[in-house]
Structure formats: structure tokens, C-alpha cells
Design an enzyme around this catalytic site. Structure first.
Site, short mmCIF file in Angstrom:
data_model
loop_
_atom_site.label_atom_id
_atom_site.label_comp_id
_atom_site.label_asym_id
_atom_site.label_seq_id
_atom_site.Cartn_x
_atom_site.Cartn_y
_atom_site.Cartn_z
N CYS A 144 0.82 -1.21 0.00
CA CYS A 144 0.00 0.00 0.00
C CYS A 144 0.86 1.27 0.00
O CYS A 144 1.32 1.71 1.06
CB CYS A 144 -0.94 0.00 1.21
N CYS A 191 -0.69 4.15 2.00
CA CYS A 191 -0.54 4.07 3.46
C CYS A 191 0.90 4.32 3.88
O CYS A 191 1.15 5.04 4.84
CB CYS A 191 -0.94 2.68 3.99
N ASP A 192 1.85 3.70 3.19
CA ASP A 192 3.23 3.68 3.70
C ASP A 192 4.19 4.60 2.94
O ASP A 192 5.27 4.90 3.46
CB ASP A 192 3.77 2.23 3.66
#
Ligand code: NAP
Length: 315
Positions: A136, A139-140
Site C-alpha cells: 500500500c 498508506c506507507d
């Protein structure tokens, strides 16, 4: 074990499942949408930018689009349940959907469980999962500002997310096993125009290495020459395709050789009263636009099945 009864159970809360829910609830079908996690959305939540879903001239994120769909579903009274359906049993004219927390009884079921990210299966991948190995970028990615990262894969997801990661990272290596990308041309153009991206062709990852603080690099191999070397990166984002979440209905409905559910054009599966929509279906084009169309068709077919309407068909 508590058993909740509804006319329709929709399994999966991505664009296909939510659209099924919107159409069904708006048609006054007693419908519940079951999702394994409290957050609905599925794979599309991983998308940073969606720019080809009609009606939104400005790009929006997958999370923003899902939030709008969820609010729309709530407005029509769709019920939501948090449950990971592990098995579906055929009873007389009804289906029992089993989960660890509760069971659900429904006259019709729409399976919209989509897919989940495939892993590489190389040494170190599990050890550094969440510590420099991710699926992701949304997200990261922001965690790796001014640091080198890698993306594995050559499809739409890999190339699109590599472009996104260039916003933060000092360098983005795109490691692909061939020398041609599978991604759409428009996405390729964006990638080739981005100076921070470096394509590492004909190459596979053989091992992920690091220490207590997480990943520090990748061992990679050129599949043409056999040459091996190490690439220093702080995070690797894996986008090598997806696996369908269809195991819980595999004994009831026909699946294709990839484990995807076979349906007719009205989303009927081989089992009467079970319908499928979205990426878990056997089909060519996997887009939000196609998922919502299939969700609408599945809701209509399920409603016809429940009420014995003129379009109930044989399914
Ligand atoms: P995908 O299209 O299946 O691409 C997977 C990529 O990973 C391919 O380039 C493949 O290489 C590579 N690969 C597969 N197994 C590998 C392995 N073991 N080691 C190394 N590389 C491996 O998957 P996706 O990009 O996740 O897309 C899934 C679906 O969603 C597609 O239909 C896609 O069009 C759609 N999608 C659309 C958008 C959009 O904005 N339009 C965005 C994301 C996804 P090969 O090319 O050599 O096979």
C-alpha cells in the site's frame, strides 16, 4: 450461535458490494452488507488517485470515493455487519453464511469479495512485512520521504503507485520481470516522464534483507543474464497481481481456472440465488466503473430472484 435473517446478504464492501447495497436498499430489499473489517472499501482503498471514474472531473482517492458510496448506501437504509464469511451452506431455498461471530440466513447472496494482493514468496518477505515490505503506497509511501524505495511489477497498480511514490522518495526503482509494461499507455507516459523512476528490466527479487529496524535492501537477479546484485532500498512495494477471495463459495459455484466466479451477463452464478459482482468475477476489465455496473445488475437479479419477478431467470 446467533442467526440473523435477511432477504439479501452482500458479501464484500468494495465498489461492487456497495453498489449492490445501494440498489437493493433503495428498492426496499432487506439487505445486509457483510465486510470482514470494520472499514469497507477493499482494494480500492489502496488507490491514491482515481481519475477515470465518470462524474469526477478532478481526481479523487479510493478512500474518498468509498466514503461517498457508503454514505449513499446508509441514506437508503443498507445494513452493515462486520463478519468474515468463511463458508456458505445451501439450505432449502436459503443460504446460511457462516462466520466466527454470527451466522446469517439469506434468500439470495451477492458475492463481491474482490481480490487480495499476491505476495512474492521470497525469503525475508514475511520477516520484514510491515517493516519495509508493503502492498500500500498510499498508506506507507509518506513514511519514506527522501529515501530510496522499490516497486515490483509492471501492471497498472505497480506503475501508478510508482509515480505516486516519486512524490516522497528520493528514488523509485521499478523492478519488472520483462522489458515491457502491462500498464495502460497513459500511466506508462506519466511514469516515463518522472525522473525519479528507474526501471530495472528483466529482473526479479530473490531475497529481502535487513535487520532489527526493518528492510535495508533487495537481492535481485537479471533473468536474461543471470547476474545478481543487491539494491539498497528502505521499502519495497509489491504489486504483482491479485488472488480472488472466493474460497468460501468454491464448493457451491463454478469457478474458472484462476478461481474467479463464472457468471452470466446478469451476474447469476451456477448456483440459484447466488450472484457475483466486481473483481471476484471471471472477466476482462477490472475497473471501478465496471464493478459498479455489475453491482447494479447483481442487485436487480437478486431482487428478481427473491420476488420471483419476470427476469428471475433460471438462476
Ligand atoms: P496485473 O495487471 O495482474 O499485473 C501484475 C504485474 O505483476 C504484471 O506486470 C506481472 O508481470 C507482474 N508479476 C506477476 N507475478 C509476478 C511475480 N511472481 N514476480 C514478478 N512479477 C510478477 O495486476 P494489477 O496491476 O494489480 O492490476 C489488477 C487489475 O486491476 C488489472 O485488471 C488492472 O487493469 C486493474 N487496475 C486498474 C487501474 C487503473 O487505474 N486503471 C489501477 C490498478 C489496477 P507480467 O506483465 O510479466 O505478467
Amino acid at each position: 450461535m446467533a442467526v440473523e435473517e435477511h432477504e439479501l446478504a452482500v458479501v464484500g464492501g468494495g465498489p461492487a458490494g456497495l453498489t449492490t447495497g445501494i440498489y437493493a436498499a433503495r428498492s426496499r430489499v432487506d439487505a445486509i452488507l457483510l465486510e470482514a473489517k470494520p472499514l469497507t472499501g477493499g482494494q480500492i482503498l489502496l488507490a491514491d488517485v482515481i481519475e477515470n471514474y465518470p462524474g469526477f472531473p478532478e481526481p479523487l482517492s479510493g478512500a474518498e470515493l468509498i466514503e461517498k458510496m457508503q454514505k449513499q448506501a446508509e441514506r437508503f437504509g443498507l445494513q452493515f455487519g462486520t463478519a468474515e464469511v468463511t463458508n456458505v451452506r445451501a439450505l432449502k431455498r436459503k443460504y446460511l453464511l457462516e462466520s466466527a461471530k454470527a451466522d446469517y440466513l439469506a434468500e439470495a447472496v451477492v458475492v463481491a469479495t474482490g481480490t487480495e494482493s499476491r505476495k512474492l514468496g521470497v525469503p525475508g518477505e514475511e520477516d520484514f512485512w510491515g517493516m519495509g515490505v508493503s502492498t500500500c503506497a498510499t498508506c506507507d509511501g509518506p513514511l519514506y520521504g527522501d529515501r530510496p524505495v522499490a516497486v515490483v511489477g509492471g501492471g497498472d497498480s505497480a506503475v501508478k503507485e510508482a509515480v505516486y511514490l516519486a512524490k516522497f522518495a528520493s528514488k523509485v526503482y521499478v523492478i519488472h520481470r520483462r522489458d515491457r509494461l502491462r500498464a495502460e499507455k497513459i500511466i506508462q507516459e506519466q511514469a516515463f516522464a518522472q525522473e525519479k523512476l528507474e526501471f530495472v528490466w528483466y529482473t526479479v527479487v530473490t531475497e529481502m534483507v535487513g535487520g532489527d529496524n526493518g528492510l535495508t535492501g533487495l537481492k535481485i537477479k537479471n533473468v536474461e543474464t543471470g547476474n545478481e546484485r543487491e539494491l539498497d532500498v528502505d521499502c519495497v512495494f509489491i504489486y504483482v497481481g491479485v488472488e480472488p477471495n472466493t474460497g468460501f463459495v468454491k464448493d457451491l459455484v463454478e469457478l474458472d481456472e484462476s478461481g474467479l466466479i463464472v457468471t452470466d451477463e446478469d451476474m447469476r452464478t451456477s448456483a440459484p440465488g447466488i450472484f457475483a459482482a466486481g473483481d471476484c468475477r471471471s472477466k476482462t476489465l477490472k475497473q471501478v466503473a465496471t464493478a459498479v455496473g455489475e453491482g447494479a445488475a447483481a442487485a436487480f437479479s437478486a431482487q428478481e430472484y427473491i420476488t420471483g419477478g419476470p427476469y428471475a431467470g433460471s438462476g
